[in-house]
Design a protein around this motif. Structure first.
Motif, PDB file in Angstrom:
ATOM      1  N   ALA A 255      14.947   0.410  -8.954  1.00 41.66           N
ATOM      2  CA  ALA A 255      13.939  -0.347  -9.200  1.00 41.66           C
ATOM      3  C   ALA A 255      13.817  -1.630  -9.665  1.00 41.66           C
ATOM      4  CB  ALA A 255      12.699   0.473  -9.222  1.00 41.66           C
ATOM      5  N   ARG A 256      15.546  -1.087 -10.664  1.00 43.34           N
ATOM      6  CA  ARG A 256      15.193  -2.591 -11.410  1.00 43.34           C
ATOM      7  C   ARG A 256      16.601  -3.258 -11.230  1.00 43.34           C
ATOM      8  NH1 ARG A 256      17.214   1.456 -14.469  1.00 43.34           N
ATOM      9  NH2 ARG A 256      15.395   2.639 -14.423  1.00 43.34           N
TER      10      ARG A 256
ATOM     11  N   PRO B 236      13.875  -3.424  -2.364  1.00 43.35           N
ATOM     12  CA  PRO B 236      14.435  -4.393  -3.434  1.00 43.35           C
ATOM     13  C   PRO B 236      15.211  -6.097  -2.911  1.00 43.35           C
ATOM     14  CG  PRO B 236      15.630  -2.622  -3.577  1.00 43.35           C
ATOM     15  CD  PRO B 236      14.445  -2.705  -2.597  1.00 43.35           C
TER      16      PRO B 236
ATOM     17  N   TYR C 198      11.496  -8.213  -2.722  1.00 41.10           N
ATOM     18  CA  TYR C 198      11.793  -8.584  -3.882  1.00 41.10           C
ATOM     19  C   TYR C 198      12.521  -9.345  -4.188  1.00 41.10           C
ATOM     20  CZ  TYR C 198      11.124  -7.715  -9.161  1.00 41.10           C
ATOM     21  OH  TYR C 198      10.638  -8.722 -10.334  1.00 41.10           O
TER      22      TYR C 198
ATOM     23  N   VAL D  61      11.503  -4.922 -15.619  1.00 43.15           N
ATOM     24  CA  VAL D  61      10.648  -4.022 -14.218  1.00 43.15           C
ATOM     25  C   VAL D  61      10.249  -2.055 -14.853  1.00 43.15           C
ATOM     26  CG1 VAL D  61      10.692  -3.399 -11.477  1.00 43.15           C
ATOM     27  CG2 VAL D  61      11.517  -5.669 -12.248  1.00 43.15           C
TER      28      VAL D  61
ATOM     29  N   ILE E 296      10.746  -0.652  -7.418  1.00 41.84           N
ATOM     30  CA  ILE E 296      10.784  -1.578  -5.945  1.00 41.84           C
ATOM     31  C   ILE E 296      10.478  -0.528  -4.856  1.00 41.84           C
ATOM     32  CG2 ILE E 296      11.379  -3.975  -5.603  1.00 41.84           C
ATOM     33  CD1 ILE E 296      12.051  -4.817  -7.835  1.00 41.84           C
ATOM     34  N   GLU E 297      10.105  -0.770  -4.055  1.00 46.09           N
ATOM     35  CA  GLU E 297       9.668  -0.065  -2.884  1.00 46.09           C
ATOM     36  C   GLU E 297      10.654  -0.869  -2.362  1.00 46.09           C
ATOM     37  OE1 GLU E 297       8.667   3.237  -1.894  1.00 46.09           O
ATOM     38  OE2 GLU E 297       7.949   2.810  -3.981  1.00 46.09           O
TER      39      GLU E 297
END
Length: 173
Positions: free
Chosen positions: A4-5, A62, A65, A55, A59-60
């Motif tokens: 996610a990060r 990336p 994003y 974060v 994050i679904e």
């Protein structure tokens, strides 16, 4: 990047991130820039922002994003550039930044400033105040209207009157 990060401090994470995103981000920026040579600066700015952001959630998407962050960075850049350009264009009395400063040019500038002061002094007090608040203090029409107790359209008329008068006086020389 399934995590996610954005990479924090792990060098391997940074290398993997760059291997995956550097080329697509360069292409993304280069395609949208007036000056492709700015691509490196934007890429560095984006990476700095991504890697310094904490974060806490997964994050679904990336890719989405990262490219949305890149688009936001471009929008911010164009907004700032537009503001700078509009500010510079707003100064009717500006001179070329490449102009050589000579004693003659300094005297010419002093003469122009003196003519501007005379033109301002010829304006009715309220018109002069409105013009100075807008042009030199940077207040918006609405703010000036509230401050002096008139409508925004009255402020607009005062500024137009002042601008016409000053332009006329400076062109007469």
């Amino acid at each position: 990047m399934s995590e996610a990060r954005a990479p924090n401090s792990n060098v391997d994470e940074h290398k993997a991130f760059l291997a995956r995103y550097e080329r697509p981000l360069r292409a993304f920026f280069a395609k949208r820039l007036d000056r492709p040579e700015d691509t490196d600066d934007l890429l560095q700015e984006l990476l700095t922002r991504l890697w310094s952001t904490k974060v806490e959630r997964k994050i679904e998407n990336p890719d989405g994003y990262i490219f949305q962050a890149a688009a936001n960075l471009l929008n911010e850049r164009y907004r700032k550039a537009g503001t700078r350009r509009a500010t510079l264009d707003g100064y009717a009395f500006r001179q070329s930044f490449n102009e050589e400063i000579t004693p003659e040019r300094i005297l010419q500038g002093k003469d122009e400033l003196h003519l501007l002061e005379l033109a301002l002094a010829e304006l009715p007090p309220r018109t002069r105040t409105v013009f100075l608040l807008h042009r030199f203090e940077g207040l918006k029409y609405r703010e000036i209207a509230e401050r002096i107790g008139v409508s925004a359209s009255a402020v607009e008329k005062h500024i137009a009157t002042a601008a016409r008068h000053i332009a006329h006086r400076l062109d007469r020389t």
